[in-house]
Enzyme design. Structure first.
Site, PDB file in Angstrom:
ATOM      1  NE  ARG A   1      93.440  75.719  31.164  1.00 11.26           N
ATOM      2  CZ  ARG A   1      92.717  75.475  30.087  1.00 11.26           C
ATOM      3  NH1 ARG A   1      92.512  74.223  29.684  1.00 11.26           N
ATOM      4  NH2 ARG A   1      92.188  76.461  29.385  1.00 11.26           N
TER       5      ARG A   1
ATOM      6  CB  CYS B   1      81.192  82.018   6.266  1.00 10.30           C
ATOM      7  SG  CYS B   1      81.052  83.737   5.729  1.00 10.30           S
TER       8      CYS B   1
ATOM      9  CB  SER C   1      88.340  67.567  31.583  1.00 14.28           C
ATOM     10  OG  SER C   1      88.149  68.971  31.673  1.00 14.28           O
ATOM     11  CB  SER C   2      92.267  70.848  33.900  1.00 11.77           C
ATOM     12  OG  SER C   2      91.674  71.803  33.035  1.00 11.77           O
TER      13      SER C   2
ATOM     14  CG  ASP D   1      90.366  65.301  19.365  1.00 12.16           C
ATOM     15  OD1 ASP D   1      89.271  64.713  19.290  1.00 12.16           O
ATOM     16  OD2 ASP D   1      91.107  65.238  20.371  1.00 12.16           O
TER      17      ASP D   1
ATOM     18  CG  HIS E   1      84.893  73.713  23.865  1.00  6.07           C
ATOM     19  ND1 HIS E   1      85.903  73.443  24.758  1.00  6.07           N
ATOM     20  CD2 HIS E   1      83.910  74.315  24.589  1.00  6.07           C
ATOM     21  CE1 HIS E   1      85.550  73.864  25.976  1.00  6.07           C
ATOM     22  NE2 HIS E   1      84.347  74.380  25.900  1.00  6.07           N
TER      23      HIS E   1
ATOM     24  CG  ASP F   1      97.184  56.869  30.652  1.00  2.00           C
ATOM     25  OD1 ASP F   1      96.245  56.860  29.824  1.00  2.00           O
ATOM     26  OD2 ASP F   1      98.336  57.226  30.377  1.00  2.00           O
TER      27      ASP F   1
ATOM     28  CG  ASN G   1      92.375  64.721  34.868  1.00  2.00           C
ATOM     29  OD1 ASN G   1      92.261  64.677  33.641  1.00  2.00           O
ATOM     30  ND2 ASN G   1      93.018  65.693  35.479  1.00  2.00           N
TER      31      ASN G   1
HETATM   32  P1  OAD Z   1      93.338  70.566  30.020  1.00  3.23           P
HETATM   33  O1  OAD Z   1      94.625  70.531  29.259  1.00  3.23           O
HETATM   34  O2  OAD Z   1      93.011  71.763  30.811  1.00  3.23           O
HETATM   35  O3  OAD Z   1      93.284  69.310  31.002  1.00  3.23           O
HETATM   36  C1  OAD Z   1      93.640  68.031  30.561  1.00  3.23           C
HETATM   37  C2  OAD Z   1      93.805  67.137  31.776  1.00  3.23           C
HETATM   38  O4  OAD Z   1      94.051  65.804  31.314  1.00  3.23           O
HETATM   39  C3  OAD Z   1      94.979  67.516  32.678  1.00  3.23           C
HETATM   40  O5  OAD Z   1      94.498  67.677  34.001  1.00  3.23           O
HETATM   41  C4  OAD Z   1      95.940  66.314  32.569  1.00  3.23           C
HETATM   42  O6  OAD Z   1      96.516  65.976  33.808  1.00  3.23           O
HETATM   43  C5  OAD Z   1      95.015  65.197  32.141  1.00  3.23           C
HETATM   44  N1  OAD Z   1      95.629  64.151  31.318  1.00  3.23           N
HETATM   45  C6  OAD Z   1      96.513  64.281  30.309  1.00  3.23           C
HETATM   46  N2  OAD Z   1      96.789  63.088  29.750  1.00  3.23           N
HETATM   47  C7  OAD Z   1      96.043  62.170  30.432  1.00  3.23           C
HETATM   48  C8  OAD Z   1      95.885  60.747  30.345  1.00  3.23           C
HETATM   49  N3  OAD Z   1      96.518  60.022  29.406  1.00  3.23           N
HETATM   50  N4  OAD Z   1      95.045  60.153  31.221  1.00  3.23           N
HETATM   51  C9  OAD Z   1      94.383  60.870  32.168  1.00  3.23           C
HETATM   52  N5  OAD Z   1      94.494  62.211  32.289  1.00  3.23           N
HETATM   53  C10 OAD Z   1      95.306  62.849  31.440  1.00  3.23           C
HETATM   54  O7  OAD Z   1      92.202  70.225  28.942  1.00  3.23           O
HETATM   55  P2  OAD Z   1      90.631  70.476  29.036  1.00  3.23           P
HETATM   56  O8  OAD Z   1      90.132  70.271  30.421  1.00  3.23           O
HETATM   57  O9  OAD Z   1      90.039  69.662  27.950  1.00  3.23           O
HETATM   58  O10 OAD Z   1      89.128  75.059  24.864  1.00  3.23           O
HETATM   59  O11 OAD Z   1      90.551  72.001  28.656  1.00  3.23           O
HETATM   60  C11 OAD Z   1      89.309  72.602  28.463  1.00  3.23           C
HETATM   61  C12 OAD Z   1      89.347  73.598  27.340  1.00  3.23           C
HETATM   62  O12 OAD Z   1      90.410  74.513  27.508  1.00  3.23           O
HETATM   63  C13 OAD Z   1      89.621  72.998  25.980  1.00  3.23           C
HETATM   64  O13 OAD Z   1      88.461  72.480  25.385  1.00  3.23           O
HETATM   65  C14 OAD Z   1      90.168  74.148  25.204  1.00  3.23           C
HETATM   66  C15 OAD Z   1      91.080  74.712  26.252  1.00  3.23           C
HETATM   67  O14 OAD Z   1      91.455  76.014  26.127  1.00  3.23           O
HETATM   68  C16 OAD Z   1      88.806  75.236  23.551  1.00  3.23           C
HETATM   69  O15 OAD Z   1      89.391  74.669  22.648  1.00  3.23           O
HETATM   70  C17 OAD Z   1      87.666  76.145  23.327  1.00  3.23           C
HETATM   71 ZN    ZN Z   2      79.962  83.293   3.679  1.00  2.00          ZN
END
Ligand code: OAD
Ligand code: ZN
Length: 249
Positions: free
Chosen positions: A34, A127, A193-194, A104, A119, A234, A217
């Site tokens: 996001r 399976c 994380s967002s 990852d 996650h 960052d 963030n």
């Molecule tokens: P998001 O993509 O929602 O948020 C990532 C945040 O990191 C954003 O707010 C960016 O601004 C920030 N960001 C990016 N690069 C950065 C950097 N170098 N330094 C600081 N901030 C940075 O990702 P998640 O919050 O991890 O679900 O999303 C949660 C879940 O939604 C994920 O685990 C995934 C997804 O759908 C599953 O895979 C089940």
């Molecule tokens: Zn099996």
């Protein structure tokens, strides 16, 4: 400054927990979901990766999943300075556990030992019939070779990436452990994380009750108003500086 404040808090706290998200790994070449250039914004539709899609159309799910995986892992990602910094904070004895939303595997690759992968892990498949886990690279190769959906070598059941898909619950024990850690933490760091995807998104709220809540963030998050420290920066800049500051004291 803010880094000093956080370093002081880490050194006096009993329990320190970090919750991480996709922003941890953008410097390793994995796009976020996001953020700017997030793959849910630009390239893929999250509805295609829902558990209901796997039920209804397992072959289509797996073809799209292969594309998603290749988009995420095209850079052959390696841990970056931010992953290394969290591993260093654990070795120094100030960080207890990393709770990550990332699939990852980069925290483990960087050497973090106390790790909760909320996650799951995209490098494995599971399976759906017998629960047997195996290497995802092999399943992906079979998708490339036209064996869709890939099936379990033990029982013939349909394989699923060993991650929590949209529409699925988190494993109960994992979520309970994460909630307990958040409640018990004296310092809770929410990093890259967002903070918008439940139930992970509610963990900082459990922590903010008693302990110090620190955000690192690039963008604003729903907790920006109530965090004790809100670093819009960052992760690869802030976390190594935090390690240096902790180690100097
Ligand atoms: P998001 O993509 O929602 O948020 C990532 C945040 O990191 C954003 O707010 C960016 O601004 C920030 N960001 C990016 N690069 C950065 C950097 N170098 N330094 C600081 N901030 C940075 O990702 P998640 O919050 O991890 O679900 O999303 C949660 C879940 O939604 C994920 O685990 C995934 C997804 O759908 C599953 O895979 C089940
Ligand atoms: Zn099996």
């Amino acid at each position: 400054d803010h880094i000093e404040t956080v370093a002081d808090a880490l050194l006096t706290a009993d329990t320190v927990v970090a919750l991480t998200g996709a922003g941890m790994s953008t410097a390793s070449g994995i796009p976020s979901f996001r953020g700017d250039d997030g793959i849910w914004r630009t390239q893929f539709d999250p509805d295609d990766f829902d558990i209901r899609r796997l039920d209804a159309d397992p072959a289509g799910f797996w073809r799209d999943r292969l594309d998603l995986h290749e988009a995420m892992f095209a850079a052959n990602p390696e841990p970056n300075a931010a992953h290394d910094a969290l591993a260093a904070l654990e070795r120094t004895g100030v960080l207890d556990t990393v709770v990550t939303q990332n699939t990852d595997g980069l925290h483990a690759a960087a050497g973090t030992e106390s790790l909760l992968e909320l996650h799951g892990n995209a490098h494995r498949v599971v399976c759906r019939s017998c629960g047997h886990r195996s290497d995802a690279a092999d399943a992906r190769q079979r998708v490339r070779d036209g064996e869709v959906p890939p099936r379990c070598s033990d029982c013939g059941g349909v394989l699923k990436p060993d991650v929590v898909l949209f529409g699925e619950m988190l494993p109960r024990e994992t979520l309970q452990a994460a909630r307990r850690l958040a409640r018990d933490s004296d310092v809770f760091l929410a990093i890259g994380s967002s903070l918008t995807v439940e139930p992970a998104a509610s963990l900082p709220g459990l922590a903010a009750g008693g302990g110090m809540l620190v955000l690192v963030n690039l963008d604003e998050t729903p907790y920006s108003g109530r965090a004790d420290v809100d670093l819009r920066a960052d992760v690869t800049d802030v976390l190594p500086r935090l390690v240096d500051t902790v180690e100097r004291q």
